[in-house]
Design a protein around this motif. Structure first.
Motif, PDB file in Angstrom:
ATOM      1  N   TRP A 323       0.813  -1.232   0.000  1.00 42.17           N
ATOM      2  CA  TRP A 323       0.000   0.000   0.000  1.00 42.17           C
ATOM      3  C   TRP A 323       0.837   1.269   0.000  1.00 42.17           C
ATOM      4  CZ3 TRP A 323      -0.101   3.574   4.110  1.00 42.17           C
ATOM      5  CH2 TRP A 323      -1.082   4.571   4.021  1.00 42.17           C
ATOM      6  N   ALA A 324       1.947   1.255   0.710  1.00 41.69           N
ATOM      7  CA  ALA A 324       2.673   2.490   1.021  1.00 41.69           C
ATOM      8  C   ALA A 324       3.636   2.907  -0.089  1.00 41.69           C
ATOM      9  CB  ALA A 324       3.449   2.319   2.318  1.00 41.69           C
ATOM     10  N   ASP A 325       3.906   4.222  -0.128  1.00 38.62           N
ATOM     11  CA  ASP A 325       4.982   4.755  -0.965  1.00 38.62           C
ATOM     12  C   ASP A 325       6.327   4.594  -0.267  1.00 38.62           C
ATOM     13  OD1 ASP A 325       3.320   5.792  -3.107  1.00 38.62           O
ATOM     14  OD2 ASP A 325       2.634   7.277  -1.650  1.00 38.62           O
ATOM     15  N   ILE A 326       6.305   4.584   1.058  1.00 37.91           N
ATOM     16  CA  ILE A 326       7.515   4.341   1.846  1.00 37.91           C
ATOM     17  C   ILE A 326       7.083   3.751   3.184  1.00 37.91           C
ATOM     18  CG2 ILE A 326       7.612   6.636   2.939  1.00 37.91           C
ATOM     19  CD1 ILE A 326      10.748   6.388   2.455  1.00 37.91           C
ATOM     20  N   MET A 327       7.976   2.957   3.769  1.00 37.37           N
ATOM     21  CA  MET A 327       7.645   2.286   5.024  1.00 37.37           C
ATOM     22  C   MET A 327       8.724   2.565   6.052  1.00 37.37           C
ATOM     23  SD  MET A 327       6.297  -1.622   5.401  1.00 37.37           S
ATOM     24  CE  MET A 327       7.732  -2.386   4.670  1.00 37.37           C
TER      25      MET A 327
END
Length: 520
Positions: A323-327
């Motif tokens: 889901w994320a662009d960055i984690m």
């Protein structure tokens, strides 16, 4: 952006300017002396010192001493009462020093050769208004011994306002190490560029207020030498992502933050709040079920997923990466089996990572941990699309470089991580950033000691992740995030004072900085 230079770089810049470009050394020396004179005269007025001011100038026979002699002449011409001493412990005399000494002699300004015990006792009785250190410059890299040691000690004991020429004698201009003893300056007038040693180690303590004087080094010289280290100025905020009027919460970035544990909640909230306050559109917190109520109360804006077992935690990490662009992985997760499993799962995901706190400790226990980053290793190239944000102790663990070495030359530790494909944010009083492309070492000059408070690093992690989620390359997100975080801390210090600052105050400061930047 402006350069910060090491000893060898400054010497190369000086040599190139004189020998290749052709600007005479005496021209640079005269301009350096003018800068020192102006700073001293300004301070004598500001501090309402005696008129005429009584000034002691102490030199050795190198070019730093020549700067001091030229400044002594100019101060004399300003009407000051100037006494000049040459310690005489250095056999070699530079041509420029000899020329400046001859000029003083023709003007009837004596240069006393040799500093006796009686002379140092007399200094105490004369009560100078200003004491000028022009003994050693940026080239010094050995311990100061007799007779200079005793003279510098005597200078430090004097009551007057103290000014160092270029760098306090006894401070290593590259790493800021104390070379046995150093002149304790109230102000240091340095030439051309800041020196790394003025920002690291004992440098800040001994330099006092640092003034950088333009004495005529051309930009071409800097471009030729290309110093490794640099810092940001306010105009570098232009790197921050610009918000589009047609955007929505999805287009302003999605950050997943795996933080907190069964007994720790605050790190998750602070990291997520840091991301939101820096403009991220959506932030998802993945944390232990025990933190559900606190997170919902303290940060209801955040998306929230909770786990109650190691298996659930690992599954949520994998889902977040899709889901994320960055984690973000690490703040407060603990270093137990669950924290370790989540960290290793995060490494395997095809999502850019910010690795912080406990996750760094976990990685330090893994042999060749960077090889676990398979999704990026298999794509070829060196960049693992990871930002690591260790403080000094965490860096010691993961780099196997001693704390002492890291403090003296932080770029060496940061470079070790950059060489394996990681963008490194090495946190300290002067945080440094290096990235895999070898573009140089960023040294952060924003911020203050009030930021040494619990949760400050968690906020920084959120700020960096937010900028990356909004589209900045990881290296730029790291540099801009560190700089912005420091500016927020400076703003917080103005309103709260450095003793009373909390991590939340830094976020409020970041808000104010971004508000002003957006208006501009």
């Amino acid at each position: 952006m402006r350069y910060i230079v090491k000893r060898e770089e400054m010497q190369a810049l000086d040599a190139y300017t004189i020998e290749e470009i052709g600007i005479p050394s005496m021209v640079l020396m005269e301009r350096a002396a003018m800068a020192v004179t102006q700073v001293i005269m300004d301070y004598t007025k500001e501090l309402e010192l005696a008129d005429p001011a009584r000034i002691l100038v102490v030199t050795e026979s190198g070019n730093n001493g020549g700067d001091g002699l030229a400044a002594a002449r100019m101060l004399y011409e300003q009407g000051c009462q100037v006494q000049v001493y040459q310690i005489g412990g250095v056999k070699k005399t530079s041509e420029q020093y000899q020329q400046q000494k001859q000029i003083l002699e023709k003007l009837g300004i004596p240069v006393v050769y040799g500093v006796t015990e009686e002379a140092m006792q007399e200094w105490q009785k004369l009560r100078y208004d200003v004491v000028v250190d022009a003994v050693f410059g940026v080239g010094l890299k050995r311990e100061i011994l007799s007779p200079q040691r005793e003279v510098i000690e005597a200078m430090n004991q004097l009551k007057g306002f103290k000014c160092a020429v270029d760098i306090p004698s006894g401070i290593d201009s590259t790493d800021g190490a104390l070379l046995g003893i150093a002149f304790q300056a109230d102000v240091t007038v340095t030439f051309g560029w800041e020196k790394t040693g003025q920002l690291l180690g004992a440098g800040p303590e001994y330099c006092g207020t640092l003034w950088v004087a333009d004495i005529g080094f051309p930009q071409k010289a800097a471009e030729k030498i290309n110093p490794e280290c640099y810092c940001y100025d306010r105009e570098d905020l232009m790197h921050l992502p610009v918000r589009r009027t047609t955007g929505n919460k999805g287009t302003f970035g999605k950050t997943a933050i795996i933080a907190g544990s069964e007994t720790v909640c605050g790190a998750a909230v602070l990291s997520a709040a840091g991301a939101y306050h820096t403009g991220c559109g959506l932030v998802e917190i993945i944390t232990h079920v025990n933190n559900r109520e606190a997170v919902q109360k303290l940060l209801p804006e955040a998306l929230l997923k909770v786990y109650d077992s190691k298996e659930e935690a690992v599954q949520l990490v994998a889902e977040a990466a899709q889901w994320a662009d960055i984690m973000v992985i690490g703040p407060g997760i603990g270093t137990d089996e669950t924290g370790t499993a989540m960290t290793l799962q995060a490494l395997e995901q095809d999502c850019p990572l910010v690795v912080d706190a406990d996750a760094i400790t976990i990685l330090s226990r893994q042999d060749a941990w960077w090889k676990l980053r398979r999704t990026y290793n298999t794509k070829g190239g060196k960049d693992l699309q990871m930002i690591l944000t260790p403080h000094m102790k965490e860096m010691e663990r993961i780099s196997r470089i001693s704390m002492l070495q890291l403090k003296e030359r932080p770029w060496d530790g940061a470079r070790r991580l950059a060489e394996i494909g990681v963008t490194c944010v090495l946190k300290d009083a002067r945080t440094v950033v290096m990235e895999p492309d070898g573009a140089g070492c960023y040294i952060n000059l924003s911020g203050n000691d009030g930021m040494a408070t619990g949760g400050s690093g968690d906020v920084l992690t959120g700020v960096i992740a937010s900028l990356a989620a909004q589209g900045l390359p990881l290296g730029e997100a790291a540099r801009s995030g560190v700089y912005l975080h420091g500016l927020g801390g400076d703003r917080a210090a103005e309103s709260k004072g450095q003793y009373s600052m909390l991590a939340g105050d830094i976020m409020e400061g970041v808000e104010q900085v971004l508000k002003e930047w957006n208006r501009g």
